[in-house]
Design a protein around this motif. Structure first.
Motif, mmCIF file in Angstrom:
data_model
loop_
_atom_site.group_PDB
_atom_site.id
_atom_site.type_symbol
_atom_site.label_atom_id
_atom_site.label_comp_id
_atom_site.label_asym_id
_atom_site.label_seq_id
_atom_site.Cartn_x
_atom_site.Cartn_y
_atom_site.Cartn_z
ATOM 1 N N MET A 71 41.660 11.083 84.800
ATOM 2 C CA MET A 71 40.224 10.846 84.593
ATOM 3 C C MET A 71 39.961 10.119 83.276
ATOM 4 N N ILE A 127 39.083 6.527 83.201
ATOM 5 C CA ILE A 127 37.694 6.143 83.497
ATOM 6 C C ILE A 127 36.916 5.941 82.199
ATOM 7 N N ALA A 128 37.167 6.843 81.244
ATOM 8 C CA ALA A 128 36.487 6.711 79.954
ATOM 9 C C ALA A 128 36.801 5.362 79.317
ATOM 10 N N ILE A 155 35.125 2.524 81.441
ATOM 11 C CA ILE A 155 33.677 2.454 81.243
ATOM 12 C C ILE A 155 33.368 1.941 79.836
ATOM 13 N N PHE A 214 31.266 -1.363 79.124
ATOM 14 C CA PHE A 214 30.072 -1.274 78.287
ATOM 15 C C PHE A 214 30.073 -2.392 77.245
ATOM 16 N N ALA A 229 29.277 -5.604 78.852
ATOM 17 C CA ALA A 229 27.853 -5.648 79.177
ATOM 18 C C ALA A 229 27.014 -5.943 77.940
ATOM 19 N N VAL A 230 27.412 -5.358 76.795
ATOM 20 C CA VAL A 230 26.690 -5.656 75.556
ATOM 21 C C VAL A 230 26.778 -7.155 75.253
ATOM 22 N N LEU A 242 24.359 -8.906 77.415
ATOM 23 C CA LEU A 242 22.987 -8.669 76.954
ATOM 24 C C LEU A 242 22.674 -9.578 75.770
ATOM 25 N N PHE A 262 22.166 -13.051 76.882
ATOM 26 C CA PHE A 262 20.859 -13.221 77.521
ATOM 27 C C PHE A 262 19.750 -13.323 76.474
ATOM 28 N N LEU A 263 19.807 -12.404 75.493
ATOM 29 C CA LEU A 263 18.770 -12.437 74.459
ATOM 30 C C LEU A 263 18.812 -13.764 73.708
#
Lengths: 805, 50
Positions: free
Chosen positions: B1, B4-5, B8, B12, B15-16, B19, B22-23
């Motif tokens: 498991m 997964i940490a 993810i 993350f 994804a930042v 973001l 995009f900004l």
């Protein structure tokens, strides 16, 4: 050189871009083009060599005459420059100019090549939808004036008006909305990832992972509950202060509770919280805002008289002409107004042939001749040669300006929030608050934890997000559908108003009649075919609207005209086949016929001094008008208010249903008063008009629609702008607006059903985060899909959109 | 498991990055005019002679 007849169908499309030719047409190499841009691109393609393009500047036909260049000399004035230029560091400057002539991709191409035509221009960028060009130039190598002259010479005369000087910047508002969506979307996606352990169900061994993730979730929730939700708090607070419960209040309560409950759950370790639902909620809500905020950049719904007035005027003193800013114009000054310029202040005619086109004040197309010493009101456009006037009143004191300022006081504020959603949310919020408080009271004596859980759960799940997005998505789609049919609305609130209209007031000239087409008939001795051709050839040479109407009516064959002379405001003379014809006013032709009745325009014709008869030009009602009137009249009160005299009463009476108010000789103030009197009887009034004389009534009415020949150009301030070709479909638009309000109500019902399911669980204190995470996005997505799909399908079925094959 | 940490965590960070991209794109005005660039890209020889 003989001109080819204007109306040949085959040639009415631009050879290069395929656009229909409007007004200006450019001929080159036997082909017609809609604008110089297209012609130039064609030339380049034809010769396969870009270098030929440099010849353009040398082409003497394109260089404006010295007189025309003088027109822009006010641009050398430092204060005017300062107002126009956006940015300047002493060496380079940036200016954004509005160019109404931009209409196809060739225009963009040409305008972005400007640096090749003027070495001082560093670069130019076109914004096609806004029809603007932003030019950066070296101030030591070129000037604003020469740039404007260059633009004019290639066929794109910038619109320089007082209004353009103080335009607010809008892009910042939309940008902040995009930022918020970006943040909300980011948090939405990631919080779902972090909620995975919760969705899948983890065993005790992964307890640490689960805790870390829920704290990360909480962190993600902070910007969403604060930054992204700001608008909702603000609107809810604003509503409370005015003692109105608007739809944003339950949303704001929902957001606060979602975040508060989640924070409490996570920090005490009692649960995973609802952060994923919160982020999803905000993401959908903000998406709805973007969808609703569709604006028509190139249109201006808030025009004031300043957008019609020039920035500067030419004054004359001791034979020397100087250009002064309009604000510096004072009483007693002598001004020069050239052809196609607007008279900026009430003034007395001193010299020249004044032939004033008041079309944008009154909607009347035919120019009015004025004699020396007569007063000319501000707002008229000179169509003859240059005239000299003495200013009698300052700009701010002029009749038109006064009229405008009076109207502005009566202007209402059109709320952004929909009336329907406000009514619904008032009851909705009251009921939800009552239920949740009741539940709190019921559980509290038995079990404090369940009591809090149930209370917050109800308020969370009842958060009317589906209600809040139903309106933007349905009405946003409808707004686009109308836009595709040349009916442009200021915002989505107009659709709701449109669906509730019970009284419709029309202006006559230019609204229910064609502005430029008239019915022409000839009275007198019947013309032989030679005479017809002769008259046709002569009137074809004149640009006067009446001449053009007669030419269109006759459609003869052209022959050579000798000795063509045109006396502005009087008539034209020409010799064809040895016979001299005079066409024009009664005095000009020397006709003996009885005086022209006031209700029609007559043009007399004489051949070698012998009177043949006269053409009478009458307003022509739009095709399909009776059918539309019949539909609109069912269940609604109609009225026609006209500035003209009563001559059309019988025709209007036969066209409109019984009980229609037909009012004539109405001044702009009379029109406004009529609309107000209807409103006092509790009517919801739709005013349809086209001229500045309708501006007051348009503002006073519940909903004002401006009819315009060219949506980019002139229209008075209004809530909606309709192209004159789409006007005849007004009944369809009204019907569709009612249909979309029904879609909104249907989606409200669906949203309530979702809420009921949620509340059923919440009542028992059993609302789990995963249930909320499914229920809330599911209801939002259902509403988005239902509203957009239904609206689109219905629009196609009603013929407002074409089926895509 | 535990993997997964890590996964993810990586997703993350990516994804930042998106973001921020995009900004930046909004800030640099790419969303101000959504039509003209689509036409502009079709023109040849749009390079500026400096």
């Amino acid at each position: 050189m003989e001109k080819t007849p204007a109306s040949t169908d085959k040639l009415s499309l631009c050879y290069h871009c395929g656009d229909t030719l409007r007004g200006e047409r450019v001929e080159h190499d036997g082909k017609l083009f809609c604008c110089s841009g297209c012609k130039v691109v064609f030339e380049i393609l034809q010769q396969n060599d870009l270098c030929t393009y440099y010849d353009l500047e040398k082409n003497p036909g394109r260089t404006p005459s010295a007189l025309e260049a003088n027109r822009f000399s006010f641009l050398d004035d430092a204060t005017i420059q300062q107002q126009l230029v956006q940015f300047s560091d002493g060496h380079t400057a940036t200016v954004t100019l509005s160019l109404p002539a931009v209409h196809c991709s060739s225009c963009i191409w040409l305008l972005e090549q400007l640096y090749k035509l003027d070495a001082g221009i560093l670069n130019s960028r076109v914004d096609f939808l806004k029809k603007t060009v932003s030019i950066t130039y070296r101030q030591d190598r070129t000037s604003l004036k020469s740039i404007v002259i260059l633009l004019t010479s290639v066929g794109y005369e910038p619109e320089l008006s007082l209004d353009a000087l103080n335009k607010p910047k809008e892009s910042e508002i939309t940008r902040s909305l995009y930022y918020k969506i970006g943040v909300a979307g980011f948090c939405f996606g990631n919080s779902m990832l972090f909620s995975f352990p919760e969705y899948l169900g983890v065993d005790a061994s992964e307890q640490l992972l689960r805790e870390v993730f829920s704290y990360l979730n909480l962190l993600l929730g902070i910007p969403v509950a604060t930054y992204c939700s700001l608008e909702y708090y603000r609107s809810a607070w604003g509503g409370l202060r005015k003692r109105v419960i608007n739809i944003d209040l339950p949303i704001a309560i929902g957001i606060v509770l979602l975040f508060g409950r989640s924070a409490a759950d996570i920090l005490t370790g009692s649960g995973a919280g609802f952060i994923d639902s919160l982020c999803g909620l905000l993401f959908f809500l903000l998406l709805g805002r973007v969808f609703q905020s569709k604006t028509y950049d190139r249109m201006n719904f808030e025009r004031s008289y300043t957008s019609y007035f020039p920035i500067a005027v030419t004054t004359k003193r001791g034979g020397v002409e100087t250009t002064v800013p309009l604000s510096a114009l004072s009483r007693g000054q002598r001004i020069v107004v050239r052809s196609n310029e607007i008279v900026p202040a009430d003034a007395m005619l001193l010299q020249g042939n004044a032939f004033i086109d008041y079309s944008f004040v009154t909607g009347e197309a035919a120019p009015v001749p004025k004699v020396l010493g007569e007063m000319i009101y501000a707002g008229g456009r000179q169509t003859g040669g240059a005239i000299e006037l003495e200013v009698m009143k300052e700009v701010s004191q002029s009749y038109l300006t006064q009229l405008w300022n009076n109207f502005r006081h009566s202007a209402r504020e059109l709320g952004q929030l929909s009336e329907l959603s406000t009514t619904v949310s008032k009851y909705f919020t009251t009921v939800v608050l009552a239920v949740s408080l009741g539940v709190l009271a019921y559980w509290l004596p038995k079990d404090t934890v369940t009591a809090i859980n149930a209370f917050t759960g109800i308020l969370i799940v009842a958060c009317p997000c589906a209600l809040a997005i139903a309106i933007p998505f349905t009405l946003g789609t409808t707004l686009r559908v109308f836009g595709r049919n040349d009916f442009y609305l200021k915002n989505t609130a107009v659709i709701e108003l449109l669906s509730k209209i019970d009284t419709i007031v029309f202006d006559k000239t230019g609204t229910i009649t064609y502005a430029k087409r008239s019915s022409v008939s000839f009275t007198g001795t019947e013309l032989t075919s030679d005479q017809r051709d002769a008259v046709f050839s002569i009137v074809s040479g004149s640009v006067h609207p009446v001449s053009q109407m007669i030419a269109e009516h006759l459609q003869g064959t052209k022959s050579i005209v000798d000795g063509f002379t045109e006396t502005v405001g009087q008539g034209i003379t020409g010799t064809v086949g040895g016979r001299t014809y005079r066409i024009g006013a009664r005095e000009y032709v020397g006709a003996l016929a009885p005086a022209t009745p006031v209700n029609e325009t007559r043009s007399y014709v004489s051949e070698d001094g012998r009177q043949l008869g006269y053409f009478s030009v009458k307003n022509l009602y739009r095709d399909g008008l009776p059918a539309m009137i019949a539909e609109l009249g069912a269940g609604r009160k109609l009225a026609v208010v006209s500035g003209d005299n009563e001559s059309e009463r019988p025709r209007l009476q036969s066209m409109f249903p019984q009980g229609t108010d037909l009012l004539f000789n109405q001044t702009p103030t009379d029109k406004l008063e009529y609309v107000r009197s209807q409103q006092q009887q509790g009517k919801r009034v739709l005013m349809v008009g086209d001229g500045l004389n309708d501006a007051g009534a348009l503002l006073q009415s519940n909903l004002g629609i401006a009819v315009t020949e060219d949506v980019v150009h002139f229209s008075p301030a209004s809530d909606a702008i309709i192209s004159s070709t789409a006007f005849i479909r007004l009944a369809e638009f009204l019907r569709f607006s009612r249909l979309s309000m029904r879609i909104v109500i249907a989606s409200f019902v669906m949203a309530f059903l979702y809420n009921l399911v949620g509340i059923y669980f919440a009542l028992q204190g059993m609302l789990t985060p995963i249930m909320a995470a499914i229920l809330m996005p599911a209801s939002s997505i259902t509403i988005v899909v239902f509203t957009t799909v239904t609206t689109n399908i219905l629009a196609r079925r009603k013929g407002l959109l074409a089926w895509r094959s | 498991m535990a993997v997964i940490a890590v996964l993810i965590g990586c997703s993350f960070i990516i994804a930042v990055g998106f973001l921020l991209a995009f900004l930046w794109s909004v800030r640099s005005g790419q969303y101000d005019d959504k039509y003209t660039p689509s036409v502009r890209i079709l023109f040849d020889e749009n390079t500026k002679q400096s």
